[in-house]
Each structure stands twice: as structure tokens, then as C-alpha cells.
Enzyme design. Structure first.
Site, PDB file in Angstrom:
ATOM      1  N   HIS A   1       0.855  -1.193   0.000  1.00  9.58           N
ATOM      2  CA  HIS A   1       0.000   0.000   0.000  1.00  9.58           C
ATOM      3  C   HIS A   1       0.880   1.229   0.000  1.00  9.58           C
ATOM      4  CE1 HIS A   1      -3.005   2.977   1.322  1.00  9.58           C
ATOM      5  NE2 HIS A   1      -3.897   2.136   0.845  1.00  9.58           N
TER       6      HIS A   1
ATOM      7  N   ASP B   1      -8.002  -4.830  -0.599  1.00 12.12           N
ATOM      8  CA  ASP B   1      -8.491  -5.384  -1.859  1.00 12.12           C
ATOM      9  C   ASP B   1      -8.360  -6.900  -1.907  1.00 12.12           C
ATOM     10  OD1 ASP B   1      -9.027  -2.804  -3.070  1.00 12.12           O
ATOM     11  OD2 ASP B   1      -6.860  -2.568  -3.165  1.00 12.12           O
TER      12      ASP B   1
END
Length: 422
Positions: A306, A363
Site C-alpha cells: 500500500h 483489496d
């Protein structure tokens, strides 16, 4: 006020810049006067070290893996409060009382219906149109029905504008879904809650009294809460950037939807499932892990790492726990889950991934949960839109009230030809 002194090594001249203190997080060097004082700009591609605004909405500590809305930890909100509680919190700065929540809930239900003209617009799209393209167009078109929101002058106007878009987004999303499958549109059922109503609108037929499993409502409501806001990410920055020009707030939201559609942003959960299906078998995982570690191979594992979090994404922790709790009840695809768990096991123990902070992100898990709810992959990013709309519109309101706001206009480092003569 504290300050920092910068010295130009070329000339020996020093310049003093103020340091601004936040309520929590890193101090900020105020560079607004830098060009005036030095004749120089800062260079920061992707704005990785630049604070573009002051905000009271969301705080992230990427090193510790923390996320808070208005000071409340995401774990507490996701586990103890509903998505509508979170919406009220973001819009008003405080969690609602029971009476406030009931009134807010009923207002959202009543505002969930859309103008018949919008329904006709969906009919003009081709059968294979992607839902995100339809959503962007529909939200932009929504500004034509509520043009008065171009001039939001007080808090009451802002609340009406915000509640209207939050209420209508799930209806527009359901219409986009049904248009892509050639199904008849289903209107909102005012007897159903926010999250249940969306699932009803994408699954039912006109006049149907379809019962939505509570376990699915709980899972999707949690996903909406986790997506509600995430500080100054790409789509939120786009919303603020468009809003800074004085554009209609719904036009700014439409721009955010377009930014979210990118595979490196909101479209990543769709890519996660597509990749798990491509890997096909747990026996193939090791080969794909080797490819991901090979610097000469362009292959990347989707759902890992991320931009901000250098620790486990706190939203991913919540969804991982939810997935473990509900996988049997939801009927999570055991084949995909087996592949996912093998990849997860490697990523959490392999030095290559650990040293690069490539932890599973939101996700990675949200795609598995949405698949279990039989939501088509091309609708995954739409789910993100529904959850994130409250964050976008809250950020719009904050920008609109900011006395220091200016039109977004980054500078550049020009490296082209100096001058050419014809």
C-alpha cells in the site's frame, strides 16, 4: 511558532520557514512562501511528501497501521457501528444519538429515489457498458437535476446536498448493474435499510419481496464502512482538485469516480479475483511467487502492499477476521480461498515480502467477500464508490468551508527545449 532554516549550498544564503504542528502525526514545513523567498519550487512527484490541505476528517498512521475517522478507530466503527452511523459521523463530526440515527436513516431512505429522466439515460448506454462508466455519467448528470447545489452557502444547504448524493448513489449503482445485464430496473424499498436495499435492488425483480440474508448485509455494511474515507488518496485529491475550481459538487464526485476506476486504485479488488482465477490452482502459487520476486518479470501480485501503510492495512485485518468468521455462512469459493490463503501464507512469512512491507491489503480480502455474495467483478469498484461517496462529499464540504482554499495548481520542473527558432 517553530521554524526550520534551509541553506542554499550554492550561495550560502539561508531561509527560514515556519513549522506547523498537527494534532497528531508528522510536523509540516510551511512552504507557501518558499518561491517568494528563494525563487525555487519543491519537487515531489506523486506528492509523497506534500500536505495539500489541513483536515479534521481522517487520520492515518501508515507505520503503525492505524486508521481513524474523526478520532474513532476503524476497528471500533466497523465492529460496533453501522455504515450510516459512520456517514453521520463524517458529515457532522460526532456519532449520532439513537433519535438522530433514526431520522438520518429515514431521510436517506426517502431521498434514495431518482428522477425518471436518469432512468431513461441508462437505457441509452450499450449493453456491454462498464458500470463505472455509467456511474460517472449518471452522477455528472445528477448535477443537472440539482443545479442549485452549485452555490452551497450554509451548513443546511451542504447537508441536503450531501445526504441527497449519499442516498441516490446505491440506486444509480443498481441501475448501472441491471442495465449491464439487460434487467428491468428495481426501485428502492423504503422499508429496507441502506445496505439491504442495495442488495435488494441488484437482485430482485419488480414487485419481488426478496429476503436478503442478514449475514450478507453485515458483510457488505462493513465493507462500506471500511471504504468510507481514506484521507487524501488519488480519488479524494481529484474531488478536492475539481472542487477547488468552483465546479458543481456532483461534478467533483464524478471526477472522483473516474479516478477510482483506475486499476492501481479502486479497481484493484477486481484485479485480485481475476488474478486468483488466472493462477487457477494452489499448485501454481509457488511459480507465481517466483515471478513476483523476479525483477526482470513484470508480473505483480495484486492485493499486496500500500502507498501509505508500511504495516498491515487495518482494514485488511478487519476483513480477514470477517472472512474467517463468515466463510462458511457466505459460501466463499473454496477453490479461490485455498489459492488466496496459500499466497497469504507465503507473503506473511517470506523475507522478500516482509522486508518490502508487502502485506495483504483491503483489496485482497474484499474481492473474496464480494465474490461470495455473487456480486460480479465489474461491480466491485462500484461497491467502493458507494462506500466512499460520504468521504468525498465530506471532503468537499471541508474544502468549501476552508478559508485558506485555493484552486489546485501544482508547479513543474520543465526539462524540455529552452527556445527554438522557426
Amino acid at each position: 511558532m517553530d521554524s526550520i532554516t534551509l541553506t542554499d549550498n550554492r550561495t550560502g544564503k539561508s531561509y527560514e520557514l515556519d513549522i506547523l504542528q498537527p494534532s497528531v502525526g508528522p510536523d509540516v514545513i510551511d512552504v507557501r512562501t518558499l518561491y517568494k523567498k528563494t525563487g525555487m519550487f519543491t519537487y515531489d512527484p506523486g506528492f509523497t511528501s506534500t500536505a495539500s490541505c489541513s483536515s479534521k476528517i481522517t487520520y492515518i498512521d501508515g507505520e503503525k497501521g492505524e486508521l481513524r475517522y474523526r478520532g474513532y478507530a476503524i476497528d471500533d466503527l466497523a465492529n460496533k457501528k453501522s455504515y450510516l452511523d459512520t456517514c453521520f459521523l463524517l458529515l457532522n463530526g460526532e456519532l449520532p444519538s439513537q433519535n438522530e440515527l433514526s431520522e438520518f436513516d429515514m431521510e436517506i431512505r426517502k431521498r434514495s429515489f431518482v428522477h425518471e429522466g436518469l432512468k431513461d439515460m441508462f437505457k441509452s448506454f450499450p449493453d456491454n457498458a462498464h458500470p463505472m462508466a455509467m456511474m460517472s455519467a449518471a452522477v455528472s448528470a445528477l448535477s443537472t437535476f440539482y443545479f442549485e447545489h452549485l452555490d452551497v452557502e450554509n451548513e443546511e444547504d451542504g447537508q441536503i446536498m450531501a445526504r441527497r448524493i449519499i442516498a441516490k448513489i446505491p440506486t444509480l449503482a443498481a441501475f448501472a448493474h441491471r442495465r449491464s445485464f439487460g434487467l428491468p430496473f428495481v426501485y428502492p424499498d423504503i422499508e429496507r435499510s441502506f445496505t439491504e436495499n442495495f442488495l435488494y435492488m441488484i437482485r430482485a425483480y419488480p414487485g419481488d419481496k426478496l429476503k436478503i440474508p442478514e449475514v450478507e448485509v453485515r458483510a457488505l455494511d462493513t465493507i462500506f464502512t471500511l471504504h468510507a474515507d481514506h484521507e487524501q488518496n488519488a480519488s479524494t485529491s481529484m474531488v478536492r482538485g475539481v472542487a477547488s475550481t468552483g465546479a458543481h459538487p456532483y461534478a467533483a464526485i464524478s471526477a472522483g469516480i473516474n479516478a477510482l476506476w483506475g486499476r492501481a486504485h479502486g479497481g484493484a479488488n477486481e484485479s485480485v479475483i481475476a488474478q486468483l482465477e488466472f493462477i487457477d490452482s494452489v499448485d501454481n502459487v509457488d511459480d507465481f511467487i517466483k515471478r513476483a520476486k523476479d525483477p526482470k518479470d513484470s508480473f505483480k501480485l495484486m492485493g499486496f502492499g500500500h502507498r501509505v501503510y508500511k504495516n498491515f492495512d487495518p482494514r485488511a485485518r478487519i476483513l480477514k477476521k470477517l472472512l474467517d468468521e463468515l466463510q462458511d455462512e457466505l459460501g466463499v469459493d473454496s477453490h479461490l480461498l485455498e489459492i488466496a490463503k496459500k499466497i497469504e501464507e507465503v507473503a506473511l512469512t517470506d523475507d522478500y515480502f516482509i522486508s518490502r512491507n508487502l502485506y495483504p491489503n483491503i483489496d485482497f480480502y474484499s474481492g473474496l467477500l464480494l465474490t461470495a455474495m455473487n456480486i460480479p467483478k465489474k461491480m466491485f469498484t462500484i461497491i467502493f464508490v458507494i462506500g466512499r461517496t460520504v468521504g468525498w462529499i465530506t471532503q468537499w464540504i471541508e474544502l468549501n468551508e476552508d478559508k485558506e482554499k485555493k484552486i489546485a495548481r501544482p508547479r513543474q520542473r520543465y526539462i524540455g527545449p529552452v527556445q527554438r527558432n522557426i
